[in-house]
Design an enzyme around this catalytic site. Structure first.
Site, short mmCIF file in Angstrom:
data_model
loop_
_atom_site.label_atom_id
_atom_site.label_comp_id
_atom_site.label_asym_id
_atom_site.label_seq_id
_atom_site.Cartn_x
_atom_site.Cartn_y
_atom_site.Cartn_z
N HIS A 32 0.74 -1.17 -0.15
CA HIS A 32 0.11 0.05 -0.02
C HIS A 32 0.84 1.28 -0.11
CE1 HIS A 32 -3.26 -2.42 0.18
NE2 HIS A 32 -3.47 -2.55 1.30
N HIS A 72 -9.58 1.69 0.76
CA HIS A 72 -9.71 0.36 1.64
C HIS A 72 -10.74 0.40 2.60
CE1 HIS A 72 -7.88 -3.09 3.23
NE2 HIS A 72 -6.81 -2.93 2.66
N GLU A 109 -11.85 -4.12 -3.16
CA GLU A 109 -10.93 -2.89 -3.62
C GLU A 109 -10.64 -2.82 -5.02
OE1 GLU A 109 -7.54 -3.31 -0.63
OE2 GLU A 109 -8.77 -4.75 -0.01
#
Length: 346
Positions: free
Chosen positions: A109, A179, A310
């Site tokens: 991420h 997210h 996602e």
């Protein structure tokens, strides 16, 4: 009636004392969604059930302290590259780039301080909130200065849309997603019982022991990964990954075209969420790594108590030439639209 208005209030402060603003969307159907300018975080999604009872279906925290110290990306925009990059490094145009390793052997991420951990500039444009962030060249090891915008809008037909754009001064991988962790029974629920999922992915990307795609694009036919027809989510989770549930990318079709990709229904309440996206991948994650976490209203969130859908490019695309391209170049514009529509069944 025109779409909703957006109001603003002070939510808290960052570690270095900067104000964090909260923006509230609401519409005529009693849907309320709240967003921070820190990490573009969606803090609340309040939606009614078939009897009109409103509950928050989005996991999060009541104050900044939670988001600053113990958040597993609750509600945040992840970037510059969402999901995992194997080994925390990649080569591009003959040059190798080293990234932070913050998830086993991988970069996850966007690294240690990704897009989820910065303040974004904000503009309210009618019924849209537009957030903008300029990521410096070499930030978290990535090449190029990248300018990203994220636009949020709630319509009066309960569609919450997220539109992303990005430009860069040098070739760089880009993979943006939101997210949010959902539980349509309400954010305090301890499991996903009663949730029915349908996810229109004919193929998925199998993983190795480091949760990195092997490079294969495998059919879901005849496997527990086949979610093309509605199935009970909590039951199907037991058949996947040794009972640890989903943390997998599904291949949901051509990139650049907005298409319906998933529906989740909570049967007891009647709440339904439909997902559409222009992205080629949809990561289904059922919170196997969620440790007991004190969340909103004094509730302790548990493992397997939420799901994420996602929309993104495939994980680790920068290492797999057969995956859809995730490299953005200076003469190109990154664009993504993903929508979440909330409703009820009879």
């Amino acid at each position: 009636m025109s779409a909703n208005t957006i109001t603003k209030d002070l939510f808290g402060k960052t570690k270095d004392g900067q104000d964090v603003q909260r923006f509230t969307f609401s519409n005529k159907n009693n849907v309320t969604i709240r967003v921070l300018d820190y990490g573009c975080i969606i803090t609340e999604i309040l939606v009614p059930d078939r009897n009109g009872e409103v509950k928050d279906v989005n996991l999060g925290f009541d104050d900044m302290e939670g988001y600053l110290t113990r958040s597993p990306y609750f509600g945040a925009v992840c970037g510059r590259v969402a999901n995992r990059i194997a080994g925390g490094k990649f080569s591009l145009d003959g040059q190798e780039f080293q990234l932070p390793v913050n998830n086993g052997l991988n970069c996850l991420h966007g690294g240690v301080k990704g897009f989820d951990k910065v303040l974004w500039d904000t503009t309210v444009d009618g019924d849209r909130l537009v957030l903008r962030y300029v990521s410096a060249d070499k930030e978290e090891g990535f090449p190029g200065e990248v300018t990203t915008t994220v636009s949020y809008r709630l319509s009066d037909d309960n569609v919450f849309s997220i539109e992303y754009t990005a430009t860069t001064t040098k070739a760089t991988p880009i993979n943006l997603t939101n997210h949010s962790y959902f539980n349509l029974a309400g954010q305090g629920s301890s499991n996903l019982d009663g949730h029915i999922i349908q996810l229109l992915g004919d193929h998925y990307t199998p993983l190795n022991e480091n949760i990195i795609p092997t490079g294969e694009v495998a059919t879901v036919s005849g496997t527990p990964m086949d979610l093309r027809k509605p199935v009970a989510l909590s039951e199907r989770m037991k058949e996947v990954n040794g009972g640890l549930g989903f943390d997998h990318n599904f291949c949901v079709g051509e990139g650049g075209k907005l298409k319906f990709v998933a529906r989740v229904e909570h049967v007891p309440s009647g709440r339904v969420m439909d997902v559409c996206t222009t992205e080629p991948g949809l990561q289904c994650y059922t919170s196997k790594n969620l440790k007991p976490t004190l969340g909103k209203g004094g509730v302790t969130y548990q493992q397997f108590s939420a799901f994420c859908l996602e929309a993104q490019h495939y994980p680790d695309s920068v290492h797999h030439s057969n995956f859809p391209n995730s490299v953005l170049r200076p003469d190109q514009l990154y664009q993504q639209t993903t929508t979440y529509k909330f409703g009820v069944t009879d």
